[in-house]
Design a protein around this motif. Structure first.
Motif, PDB file in Angstrom:
ATOM      1  N   PHE A 101      -6.983  21.316  -5.138  1.00 52.34           N
ATOM      2  CA  PHE A 101      -5.863  20.545  -5.682  1.00 52.34           C
ATOM      3  C   PHE A 101      -4.881  20.121  -4.606  1.00 52.34           C
ATOM      4  O   PHE A 101      -4.487  18.961  -4.527  1.00 52.34           O
ATOM      5  N   ARG A 102      -4.459  21.054  -3.775  1.00 51.19           N
ATOM      6  CA  ARG A 102      -3.387  20.760  -2.813  1.00 51.19           C
ATOM      7  C   ARG A 102      -3.772  19.660  -1.829  1.00 51.19           C
ATOM      8  O   ARG A 102      -3.046  18.670  -1.679  1.00 51.19           O
ATOM      9  N   LEU A 103      -4.888  19.806  -1.169  1.00 49.66           N
ATOM     10  CA  LEU A 103      -5.295  18.829  -0.161  1.00 49.66           C
ATOM     11  C   LEU A 103      -5.686  17.491  -0.798  1.00 49.66           C
ATOM     12  O   LEU A 103      -5.292  16.423  -0.318  1.00 49.66           O
ATOM     13  N   ALA A 104      -6.435  17.533  -1.899  1.00 52.75           N
ATOM     14  CA  ALA A 104      -6.852  16.299  -2.575  1.00 52.75           C
ATOM     15  C   ALA A 104      -5.642  15.536  -3.106  1.00 52.75           C
ATOM     16  O   ALA A 104      -5.606  14.298  -3.049  1.00 52.75           O
ATOM     17  N   THR A 105      -4.630  16.245  -3.593  1.00 52.99           N
ATOM     18  CA  THR A 105      -3.446  15.578  -4.132  1.00 52.99           C
ATOM     19  C   THR A 105      -2.629  14.932  -3.023  1.00 52.99           C
ATOM     20  O   THR A 105      -2.123  13.813  -3.193  1.00 52.99           O
ATOM     21  N   VAL A 106      -2.509  15.586  -1.889  1.00 55.42           N
ATOM     22  CA  VAL A 106      -1.805  14.978  -0.754  1.00 55.42           C
ATOM     23  C   VAL A 106      -2.505  13.683  -0.350  1.00 55.42           C
ATOM     24  O   VAL A 106      -1.869  12.634  -0.176  1.00 55.42           O
ATOM     25  N   ALA A 132       3.997  12.470  -0.227  1.00 50.63           N
ATOM     26  CA  ALA A 132       2.677  12.999  -0.582  1.00 50.63           C
ATOM     27  C   ALA A 132       2.661  14.526  -0.505  1.00 50.63           C
ATOM     28  O   ALA A 132       2.185  15.206  -1.427  1.00 50.63           O
ATOM     29  N   LEU A 133       3.200  15.080   0.576  1.00 51.80           N
ATOM     30  CA  LEU A 133       3.264  16.539   0.720  1.00 51.80           C
ATOM     31  C   LEU A 133       4.172  17.161  -0.335  1.00 51.80           C
ATOM     32  O   LEU A 133       3.843  18.188  -0.933  1.00 51.80           O
ATOM     33  N   GLY A 134       5.320  16.537  -0.565  1.00 48.77           N
ATOM     34  CA  GLY A 134       6.268  17.060  -1.554  1.00 48.77           C
ATOM     35  C   GLY A 134       5.707  17.034  -2.962  1.00 48.77           C
ATOM     36  O   GLY A 134       5.895  17.987  -3.734  1.00 48.77           O
ATOM     37  N   THR A 135       5.009  15.964  -3.311  1.00 55.85           N
ATOM     38  CA  THR A 135       4.413  15.866  -4.644  1.00 55.85           C
ATOM     39  C   THR A 135       3.404  16.981  -4.863  1.00 55.85           C
ATOM     40  O   THR A 135       3.406  17.649  -5.910  1.00 55.85           O
ATOM     41  N   ALA A 136       2.534  17.187  -3.890  1.00 60.90           N
ATOM     42  CA  ALA A 136       1.533  18.248  -4.021  1.00 60.90           C
ATOM     43  C   ALA A 136       2.191  19.622  -4.066  1.00 60.90           C
ATOM     44  O   ALA A 136       1.809  20.479  -4.870  1.00 60.90           O
ATOM     45  N   ALA A 137       3.185  19.836  -3.213  1.00 61.87           N
ATOM     46  CA  ALA A 137       3.845  21.141  -3.157  1.00 61.87           C
ATOM     47  C   ALA A 137       4.606  21.453  -4.444  1.00 61.87           C
ATOM     48  O   ALA A 137       4.479  22.545  -5.002  1.00 61.87           O
ATOM     49  N   VAL A 138       5.371  20.487  -4.928  1.00 59.13           N
ATOM     50  CA  VAL A 138       6.139  20.711  -6.160  1.00 59.13           C
ATOM     51  C   VAL A 138       5.202  20.905  -7.348  1.00 59.13           C
ATOM     52  O   VAL A 138       5.416  21.797  -8.179  1.00 59.13           O
ATOM     53  N   SER A 139       4.159  20.094  -7.431  1.00 53.88           N
ATOM     54  CA  SER A 139       3.190  20.248  -8.520  1.00 53.88           C
ATOM     55  C   SER A 139       2.540  21.619  -8.466  1.00 53.88           C
ATOM     56  O   SER A 139       2.362  22.283  -9.494  1.00 53.88           O
ATOM     57  N   VAL A 149      -0.851  28.134 -14.321  1.00 57.82           N
ATOM     58  CA  VAL A 149      -2.049  27.349 -14.612  1.00 57.82           C
ATOM     59  C   VAL A 149      -2.898  27.359 -13.356  1.00 57.82           C
ATOM     60  O   VAL A 149      -2.423  26.983 -12.280  1.00 57.82           O
ATOM     61  N   LEU A 150      -4.137  27.767 -13.474  1.00 63.41           N
ATOM     62  CA  LEU A 150      -5.005  27.788 -12.314  1.00 63.41           C
ATOM     63  C   LEU A 150      -5.426  26.372 -11.963  1.00 63.41           C
ATOM     64  O   LEU A 150      -6.017  25.667 -12.771  1.00 63.41           O
ATOM     65  N   LEU A 151      -5.115  25.967 -10.750  1.00 63.86           N
ATOM     66  CA  LEU A 151      -5.483  24.641 -10.264  1.00 63.86           C
ATOM     67  C   LEU A 151      -6.784  24.742  -9.490  1.00 63.86           C
ATOM     68  O   LEU A 151      -7.116  25.808  -8.964  1.00 63.86           O
ATOM     69  N   PRO A 152      -7.539  23.652  -9.413  1.00 61.24           N
ATOM     70  CA  PRO A 152      -8.852  23.705  -8.758  1.00 61.24           C
ATOM     71  C   PRO A 152      -8.777  24.139  -7.295  1.00 61.24           C
ATOM     72  O   PRO A 152      -7.928  23.687  -6.545  1.00 61.24           O
ATOM     73  N   ARG A 153      -9.669  25.042  -6.930  1.00 64.61           N
ATOM     74  CA  ARG A 153      -9.841  25.457  -5.549  1.00 64.61           C
ATOM     75  C   ARG A 153     -10.968  24.619  -4.965  1.00 64.61           C
ATOM     76  O   ARG A 153     -11.910  24.249  -5.658  1.00 64.61           O
ATOM     77  N   GLY A 154     -10.903  24.347  -3.695  1.00 63.81           N
ATOM     78  CA  GLY A 154     -11.909  23.522  -3.057  1.00 63.81           C
ATOM     79  C   GLY A 154     -13.137  24.305  -2.626  1.00 63.81           C
ATOM     80  O   GLY A 154     -13.020  25.359  -2.024  1.00 63.81           O
ATOM     81  N   ALA A 155     -14.304  23.776  -2.931  1.00 69.86           N
ATOM     82  CA  ALA A 155     -15.551  24.406  -2.495  1.00 69.86           C
ATOM     83  C   ALA A 155     -15.664  24.368  -0.975  1.00 69.86           C
ATOM     84  O   ALA A 155     -16.230  25.276  -0.366  1.00 69.86           O
ATOM     85  N   TRP A 156     -15.115  23.326  -0.343  1.00 75.52           N
ATOM     86  CA  TRP A 156     -15.179  23.197   1.113  1.00 75.52           C
ATOM     87  C   TRP A 156     -14.049  23.942   1.805  1.00 75.52           C
ATOM     88  O   TRP A 156     -14.201  24.412   2.926  1.00 75.52           O
ATOM     89  N   THR A 157     -12.883  24.025   1.147  1.00 80.60           N
ATOM     90  CA  THR A 157     -11.706  24.600   1.808  1.00 80.60           C
ATOM     91  C   THR A 157     -11.387  26.012   1.339  1.00 80.60           C
ATOM     92  O   THR A 157     -10.771  26.778   2.070  1.00 80.60           O
ATOM     93  N   GLY A 158     -11.709  26.358   0.102  1.00 78.10           N
ATOM     94  CA  GLY A 158     -11.422  27.690  -0.421  1.00 78.10           C
ATOM     95  C   GLY A 158      -9.990  27.844  -0.943  1.00 78.10           C
ATOM     96  O   GLY A 158      -9.614  28.911  -1.395  1.00 78.10           O
ATOM     97  N   PHE A 159      -9.195  26.798  -0.850  1.00 76.97           N
ATOM     98  CA  PHE A 159      -7.825  26.906  -1.396  1.00 76.97           C
ATOM     99  C   PHE A 159      -7.487  25.681  -2.194  1.00 76.97           C
ATOM    100  O   PHE A 159      -8.069  24.667  -2.158  1.00 76.97           O
TER     101      PHE A 159
END
Length: 159
Positions: A101-106, A132-139, A149-159
């Motif tokens: 979620f975090r990286l994809a949203t940024v 972009a960073l603020g939107t992902a961080a605040v979300s 709410v559990l947000l998607p973790r990345g299969a490639w990144t693990g976070f």
């Protein structure tokens, strides 16, 4: 009274939002949680209903102006940008399970912003990156930490 496409779209969205708003109030409340499952949908649907009603009012007022007084300053339609925006959303959906979620949203917010209005200076690029960073961080903080709410973790990144 005449109504155009915007007014019709507003009426349809108003009807949908009102029906769903009534249903959101009928969701059962949870005894251990002060904010029930219908709280946030009710807020979003209320704003949607208000915006839809405003769209209908604007369309009706626009069609009340005599035809001779209307100046043809219609904005140019940009179908290319619509296709680009849909492609960016599609890429976001595809990358979400891979990057998380975090990286994809940024990437999504930054790319969509740049596609809609490309920055012309270094300062504008910094503002775009900050948004972009603020939107992902605040979300992330609101949904993952506050609402749990559990947000998607990345299969490639693990976070």
């Amino acid at each position: 009274m005449s109504i155009g496409r915007d007014g019709i779209a507003g009426l349809v969205l108003l009807a949908i939002s009102l029906v769903l708003l009534v249903q959101s109030f009928q969701l059962p409340s949870l005894p251990i949680v002060p904010v029930g499952p219908g709280f946030y949908p009710a807020i979003v649907l209320s704003f949607m209903a208000a915006a839809s009603a405003l769209l209908v009012v604007q369309d009706v007022l626009k069609h009340r102006v005599p035809a001779a007084a209307v100046v043809s300053d219609a904005p140019r339609r940009n179908y290319r940008l619509v296709v680009i925006a849909f492609a960016i959303v599609g890429a976001y959906v595809a990358l979400l399970p891979l990057l998380g979620f975090r990286l994809a949203t940024v990437l999504f917010v930054g790319t969509l912003q740049a596609a809609l209005d490309r920055p012309k200076s270094a300062r504008q690029w910094v503002v775009l990156a900050a948004i972009a960073l603020g939107t992902a961080a605040v979300s992330y903080v609101i949904f993952e930490r506050y609402l749990m709410v559990l947000l998607p973790r990345g299969a490639w990144t693990g976070f």
